[in-house]
Write a protein that holds these residues in place. Structure first.
Motif, short mmCIF file in Angstrom:
data_model
loop_
_atom_site.label_atom_id
_atom_site.label_comp_id
_atom_site.label_asym_id
_atom_site.label_seq_id
_atom_site.Cartn_x
_atom_site.Cartn_y
_atom_site.Cartn_z
N THR A 172 -0.90 -57.43 34.66
CA THR A 172 -2.17 -57.08 34.01
C THR A 172 -3.32 -57.27 35.00
O THR A 172 -3.14 -57.85 36.06
N ASN A 173 -4.48 -56.79 34.63
CA ASN A 173 -5.72 -56.95 35.43
C ASN A 173 -5.57 -56.45 36.86
O ASN A 173 -5.94 -57.12 37.82
N PHE A 174 -5.05 -55.25 37.02
CA PHE A 174 -4.89 -54.68 38.36
C PHE A 174 -5.94 -53.62 38.66
O PHE A 174 -5.90 -52.99 39.70
N ILE A 175 -6.91 -53.43 37.76
CA ILE A 175 -7.98 -52.46 37.98
C ILE A 175 -9.30 -53.20 38.11
O ILE A 175 -9.63 -54.06 37.29
N SER A 176 -10.05 -52.86 39.17
CA SER A 176 -11.34 -53.48 39.40
C SER A 176 -12.31 -52.41 39.91
O SER A 176 -11.99 -51.71 40.88
N ASP A 177 -13.45 -52.29 39.27
CA ASP A 177 -14.48 -51.32 39.66
C ASP A 177 -13.96 -49.89 39.77
O ASP A 177 -14.29 -49.16 40.70
N GLY A 178 -13.10 -49.50 38.82
CA GLY A 178 -12.58 -48.13 38.81
C GLY A 178 -11.53 -47.84 39.86
O GLY A 178 -11.21 -46.69 40.13
N LYS A 179 -10.99 -48.90 40.48
CA LYS A 179 -9.97 -48.72 41.51
C LYS A 179 -8.76 -49.60 41.20
O LYS A 179 -8.90 -50.71 40.69
N LEU A 180 -7.60 -49.08 41.53
CA LEU A 180 -6.35 -49.82 41.40
C LEU A 180 -6.17 -50.67 42.64
O LEU A 180 -6.28 -50.16 43.76
N GLU A 181 -5.92 -51.96 42.47
CA GLU A 181 -5.72 -52.86 43.60
C GLU A 181 -4.23 -53.15 43.73
O GLU A 181 -3.63 -53.76 42.85
N LEU A 182 -3.66 -52.73 44.84
CA LEU A 182 -2.22 -52.74 45.06
C LEU A 182 -1.91 -53.43 46.38
O LEU A 182 -2.68 -53.33 47.34
N ILE A 183 -0.78 -54.12 46.43
CA ILE A 183 -0.28 -54.65 47.70
C ILE A 183 0.89 -53.75 48.08
O ILE A 183 1.89 -53.68 47.37
N ASN A 184 0.75 -53.01 49.19
CA ASN A 184 1.82 -52.09 49.57
C ASN A 184 3.01 -52.86 50.14
O ASN A 184 2.97 -54.07 50.31
N THR A 185 4.08 -52.15 50.45
CA THR A 185 5.32 -52.81 50.91
C THR A 185 5.16 -53.49 52.27
O THR A 185 5.95 -54.35 52.62
N ALA A 186 4.11 -53.11 53.02
CA ALA A 186 3.84 -53.77 54.31
C ALA A 186 3.03 -55.05 54.13
O ALA A 186 2.81 -55.78 55.08
N GLY A 187 2.58 -55.32 52.89
CA GLY A 187 1.83 -56.53 52.61
C GLY A 187 0.32 -56.37 52.73
O GLY A 187 -0.41 -57.36 52.70
N THR A 188 -0.16 -55.15 52.87
CA THR A 188 -1.59 -54.89 53.00
C THR A 188 -2.18 -54.53 51.65
O THR A 188 -1.56 -53.81 50.86
N GLY A 189 -3.39 -54.98 51.40
CA GLY A 189 -4.10 -54.63 50.18
C GLY A 189 -4.62 -53.20 50.24
O GLY A 189 -5.21 -52.80 51.24
N VAL A 190 -4.39 -52.44 49.19
CA VAL A 190 -4.82 -51.04 49.13
C VAL A 190 -5.58 -50.84 47.83
O VAL A 190 -5.17 -51.32 46.78
N ARG A 191 -6.70 -50.11 47.92
CA ARG A 191 -7.48 -49.76 46.71
C ARG A 191 -7.46 -48.24 46.56
O ARG A 191 -7.77 -47.52 47.50
N ILE A 192 -7.06 -47.78 45.36
CA ILE A 192 -6.95 -46.36 45.10
C ILE A 192 -7.83 -46.02 43.89
O ILE A 192 -7.74 -46.68 42.86
N GLU A 193 -8.66 -44.99 44.03
CA GLU A 193 -9.50 -44.52 42.92
C GLU A 193 -8.63 -44.09 41.74
O GLU A 193 -7.63 -43.41 41.94
N LEU A 194 -9.02 -44.47 40.52
CA LEU A 194 -8.27 -44.07 39.34
C LEU A 194 -8.24 -42.55 39.18
O LEU A 194 -7.26 -41.99 38.70
N GLY A 195 -9.28 -41.87 39.60
CA GLY A 195 -9.32 -40.41 39.52
C GLY A 195 -8.29 -39.71 40.39
O GLY A 195 -7.97 -38.56 40.17
#
Length: 158
Positions: free
Chosen positions: A25-48
């Protein structure tokens, strides 16, 4: 990686996909999805830019659903819905019949084939053209008993 993070494949509108990990839960912040990719880096993707976030069992298998509709009426309690995406694709699924589970950013849907690699899908509202409720499943014990009409002539009584 913490055991509380779930494996996901984010499918974008442009058919690109990103594999990574999300908290349940709580993986969306300011209209962006906050994800940790398989390399361990934080990635933010626009919901649109997202068509769906597929919570999967394994990364090796495809997140593409083999069955996109139910073959018969579902037996699990919830709302049986049909989603129509902006690209014309349709998908049926089950949503919880609980308003507290619906977020302003999107909806969670359980796919028709529960034995597939995809366990659950988060669909942003921006990816949808239409969401149709096909049926309300369950809740049979809550039906109200209608009062008898006194004008009705009793039949088959002794």
């Amino acid at each position: 990686m913490s055991s509380t993070h779930k494996k996901v494949i984010v499918r974008k509108v442009d058919r690109d996909s990103v594999q990574g990990y999300l908290p349940p839960t709580n993986f969306i912040s300011d209209g962006k999805l906050e994800l940790i990719n398989t390399a361990g880096t934080g990635v933010r993707i626009e919901l649109g830019d997202i068509k769906g976030v597929f919570f999967v069992r394994e990364f090796s298998d495809s997140e593409a659903l083999l069955r996109k509709t139910f073959t018969s009426r579902p037996r699990v309690e919830g709302l049986w819905v049909r989603l129509r995406f902006r690209d014309g694709e349709t998908l049926e699924g089950l949503m919880p019949n609980d308003l507290t589970q619906i977020t302003p950013e999107g909806v969670f849907v359980n796919p028709p084939d529960t034995r597939s690699n995809t366990q659950r899908i988060f669909v942003p509202r921006t990816a949808l053209v239409e969401l149709t409720v096909l049926a309300v499943i369950g809740g049979q014990g809550r039906r109200r008993k209608h009062p008898e009409d006194s004008r009705q002539v009793p039949m088959f009584t002794e």
